[in-house]
Scaffold this active site. Structure first.
Site, PDB file in Angstrom:
ATOM      1  N   ARG A 114       0.817  -1.220   0.000  1.00  0.00           N
ATOM      2  CA  ARG A 114       0.000   0.000   0.000  1.00  0.00           C
ATOM      3  C   ARG A 114       0.852   1.273   0.000  1.00  0.00           C
ATOM      4  O   ARG A 114       0.320   2.363   0.216  1.00  0.00           O
ATOM      5  CB  ARG A 114      -0.887  -0.002   1.265  1.00  0.00           C
ATOM      6  CG  ARG A 114      -1.791  -1.222   1.383  1.00  0.00           C
ATOM      7  CD  ARG A 114      -2.515  -1.233   2.718  1.00  0.00           C
ATOM      8  NE  ARG A 114      -3.156  -2.503   3.009  1.00  0.00           N
ATOM      9  CZ  ARG A 114      -4.405  -2.823   2.661  1.00  0.00           C
ATOM     10  NH1 ARG A 114      -5.143  -1.981   1.998  1.00  0.00           N
ATOM     11  NH2 ARG A 114      -4.902  -4.007   2.983  1.00  0.00           N
ATOM     12  N   ASP A 128       8.710  -6.061   2.447  1.00  0.00           N
ATOM     13  CA  ASP A 128       8.085  -6.942   1.462  1.00  0.00           C
ATOM     14  C   ASP A 128       7.511  -6.146   0.298  1.00  0.00           C
ATOM     15  O   ASP A 128       6.717  -5.222   0.499  1.00  0.00           O
ATOM     16  CB  ASP A 128       6.954  -7.728   2.148  1.00  0.00           C
ATOM     17  CG  ASP A 128       6.349  -8.777   1.236  1.00  0.00           C
ATOM     18  OD1 ASP A 128       7.045  -9.752   0.920  1.00  0.00           O
ATOM     19  OD2 ASP A 128       5.176  -8.610   0.826  1.00  0.00           O
ATOM     20  N   TYR A 187       2.879  -4.509  -7.108  1.00  0.00           N
ATOM     21  CA  TYR A 187       2.316  -3.567  -6.133  1.00  0.00           C
ATOM     22  C   TYR A 187       2.282  -2.157  -6.707  1.00  0.00           C
ATOM     23  O   TYR A 187       3.219  -1.737  -7.409  1.00  0.00           O
ATOM     24  CB  TYR A 187       3.113  -3.579  -4.817  1.00  0.00           C
ATOM     25  CG  TYR A 187       2.923  -4.846  -3.999  1.00  0.00           C
ATOM     26  CD1 TYR A 187       1.936  -5.779  -4.329  1.00  0.00           C
ATOM     27  CD2 TYR A 187       3.721  -5.122  -2.908  1.00  0.00           C
ATOM     28  CE1 TYR A 187       1.759  -6.942  -3.589  1.00  0.00           C
ATOM     29  CE2 TYR A 187       3.561  -6.291  -2.154  1.00  0.00           C
ATOM     30  CZ  TYR A 187       2.571  -7.192  -2.509  1.00  0.00           C
ATOM     31  OH  TYR A 187       2.406  -8.339  -1.782  1.00  0.00           O
ATOM     32  N   HIS A 195       4.763 -15.341  -6.930  1.00  0.00           N
ATOM     33  CA  HIS A 195       3.641 -14.705  -6.230  1.00  0.00           C
ATOM     34  C   HIS A 195       2.413 -15.603  -6.070  1.00  0.00           C
ATOM     35  O   HIS A 195       1.758 -15.603  -5.025  1.00  0.00           O
ATOM     36  CB  HIS A 195       3.249 -13.428  -6.994  1.00  0.00           C
ATOM     37  CG  HIS A 195       2.618 -12.382  -6.152  1.00  0.00           C
ATOM     38  ND1 HIS A 195       2.715 -11.052  -6.429  1.00  0.00           N
ATOM     39  CD2 HIS A 195       1.870 -12.448  -5.029  1.00  0.00           C
ATOM     40  CE1 HIS A 195       2.058 -10.344  -5.518  1.00  0.00           C
ATOM     41  NE2 HIS A 195       1.533 -11.180  -4.654  1.00  0.00           N
ATOM     42  N   SER A 222      -1.541  -9.915   5.146  1.00  0.00           N
ATOM     43  CA  SER A 222      -2.772  -9.336   5.737  1.00  0.00           C
ATOM     44  C   SER A 222      -3.047  -9.914   7.125  1.00  0.00           C
ATOM     45  O   SER A 222      -4.131 -10.457   7.387  1.00  0.00           O
ATOM     46  CB  SER A 222      -3.974  -9.516   4.801  1.00  0.00           C
ATOM     47  OG  SER A 222      -3.809  -8.757   3.626  1.00  0.00           O
ATOM     48  N   GLY A 275       0.929  -4.124   7.124  1.00  0.00           N
ATOM     49  CA  GLY A 275       0.837  -3.183   6.003  1.00  0.00           C
ATOM     50  C   GLY A 275       0.344  -1.797   6.326  1.00  0.00           C
ATOM     51  O   GLY A 275      -0.026  -1.066   5.415  1.00  0.00           O
ATOM     52  N   THR A 276       0.359  -1.402   7.601  1.00  0.00           N
ATOM     53  CA  THR A 276      -0.139  -0.048   7.892  1.00  0.00           C
ATOM     54  C   THR A 276       0.739   1.019   7.243  1.00  0.00           C
ATOM     55  O   THR A 276       1.949   0.876   7.166  1.00  0.00           O
ATOM     56  CB  THR A 276      -0.217   0.216   9.412  1.00  0.00           C
ATOM     57  OG1 THR A 276      -0.645   1.563   9.613  1.00  0.00           O
ATOM     58  CG2 THR A 276       1.116   0.007  10.116  1.00  0.00           C
ATOM     59  N   ASN A 277       0.082   2.083   6.783  1.00  0.00           N
ATOM     60  CA  ASN A 277       0.801   3.203   6.182  1.00  0.00           C
ATOM     61  C   ASN A 277       0.885   4.378   7.136  1.00  0.00           C
ATOM     62  O   ASN A 277       1.385   5.438   6.787  1.00  0.00           O
ATOM     63  CB  ASN A 277       0.021   3.668   4.931  1.00  0.00           C
ATOM     64  CG  ASN A 277       0.766   3.336   3.668  1.00  0.00           C
ATOM     65  OD1 ASN A 277       1.978   3.502   3.605  1.00  0.00           O
ATOM     66  ND2 ASN A 277       0.049   2.877   2.670  1.00  0.00           N
TER      67      ASN A 277
END
Ligand SMILES: NC(=O)c1ccc[n+]([C@@H]2O[C@H](COP(=O)([O-])OP(=O)(O)OC[C@H]3O[C@@H](n4cnc5c(N)ncnc54)[C@H](OP(=O)(O)O)[C@@H]3O)[C@@H](O)[C@H]2O)c1
Length: 297
Positions: free
Chosen positions: A21, A49, A54, A129, A211, A261-263
């Protein structure tokens, strides 16, 4: 921060920061990406990662711009990237359908592109993937071994593979597959019982969990039974539901490596707090029971 030995060559941090993200926010400047990476490094999170796909084949370049500006970071981090999905946008906008390509020609070209985008001359770990129903395992296995021999890639693994996909590819390789990155969280926990995790445990391979907070789903219904249960345990531990959900994964004996995956920079700065929480067997099953909506038989 604990380290996990995936191969003799490649060790990763027990918590990994995912960059899927990274392009989804307003500020994708090298300075801000560096701030996020340094926040991870301060906690001992040194593994990042990525995947060619992406950000519509643009996220690797965002990392590359940061590494170009702060080249000293490269030797302090491990970079994971993936290849094999061709989707009809970005660099592949001319394609008619979405498909997988695990041919030697594509994998080699994809790695070269990833290295260029990320401004580095090697990746620590390359993952296929998705399992490719059209895979020629002899060709794919040989090119993965060749990439390790070339030094462009220090180790290879897979993502979203079933045990039979893993065995087929591994049978055609001399290097050991280093990990399988699978979807795994409190909410998506089928791999605990369908043989996928057991297979990796038998092989002595630590899975990476993508996730691990359900991609944020966990926070959408604050009063769901699962959110309330996690909150109850968070309160007992003076913690947050995110930390409890990650601690639940960390407690599992298969040495799961969550890929978060926090932004949000303030959340990034606290990712490692999950390490502080001990989840005993009864608490683990308490969460599992509520997550599945039923008692174990
Ligand atoms: N191999 C594969 O096929 C595959 C597939 C998907 C993902 N991945 C990898 O796994 C990584 C993680 O995936 P993910 O991003 O879905 O992981 P995640 O950590 O489960 O979810 C991240 C999402 O949850 C939100 N979130 C986190 N903490 C929150 C909180 N306390 N309150 C509210 N929202 C919160 C984040 O929003 P904020 O940004 O606002 O915090 C973000 O949208 C990816 O970056 C990628 O590297 C791999």
């Amino acid at each position: 921060m604990e380290r996990v030995e995936l191969t003799d060559e490649v060790h990763v941090s027990r918590l990994v920061y995912g960059m899927w993200r990274i392009g989804d926010v307003e500020d994708t400047s090298p300075r801000h990406v560096q701030e996020k990476m340094e926040a991870c490094l301060e906690q001992g999170i040194s593994t990042f990662d990525q995947a060619d796909i992406y950000g519509e084949y643009g996220a690797e370049a965002i990392l590359g711009a940061c590494l170009a500006q702060a080249p000293h970071l490269r030797e302090r981090v491990e970079i994971v990237t993936k290849c094999g999905i061709i989707a009809p946008f970005g660099v592949y906008a001319d394609r008619r359908v979405k498909y997988y390509d695990t041919s030697a020609e594509h994998i080699k070209a994809s790695v070269d592109r990833s290295l260029g985008e990320m401004k580095t001359d090697y990746v620590d770990l390359l993952l296929i993937h998705r399992p490719d129903p059209f895979m020629d395992h002899l060709e794919t296995g040989a090119v993965l071994d060749a990439l390790v021999a070339s030094g462009k890639v220090r180790a290879v693994g897979v993502s979203n593979f079933k045990p039979h996909d893993w065995s087929l590819l591994q049978s055609a390789m001399s290097n050991k597959l280093a990990t399988n990155q699978i979807e795994l969280s409190v909410m998506s926990n089928e791999s605990l019982v369908n043989g996928e995790l057991a297979f990796l445990q038998e092989k002595g391979v630590s899975p990476m969990a993508w996730s691990p907070l359900g991609g944020g789903e966990l926070f959408q219904e604050a009063r769901s039974p699962l959110a309330l249960k996690l909150q109850e345990i968070a309160t007992q531990n003076e913690s947050t539901i995110a930390d409890v959900a990650i601690a639940w994964l960390l407690a599992h004996p298969s040495k799961i490596i969550p890929v978060l995956g926090t932004n949000n920079l303030s959340r990034i700065k606290q990712i490692s707090n999950a390490n502080e929480i001990e989840i005993d067997r009864e608490t683990w099953f308490d969460i599992y029971t509520v997550a599945n909506g039923c008692e174990v038989p």
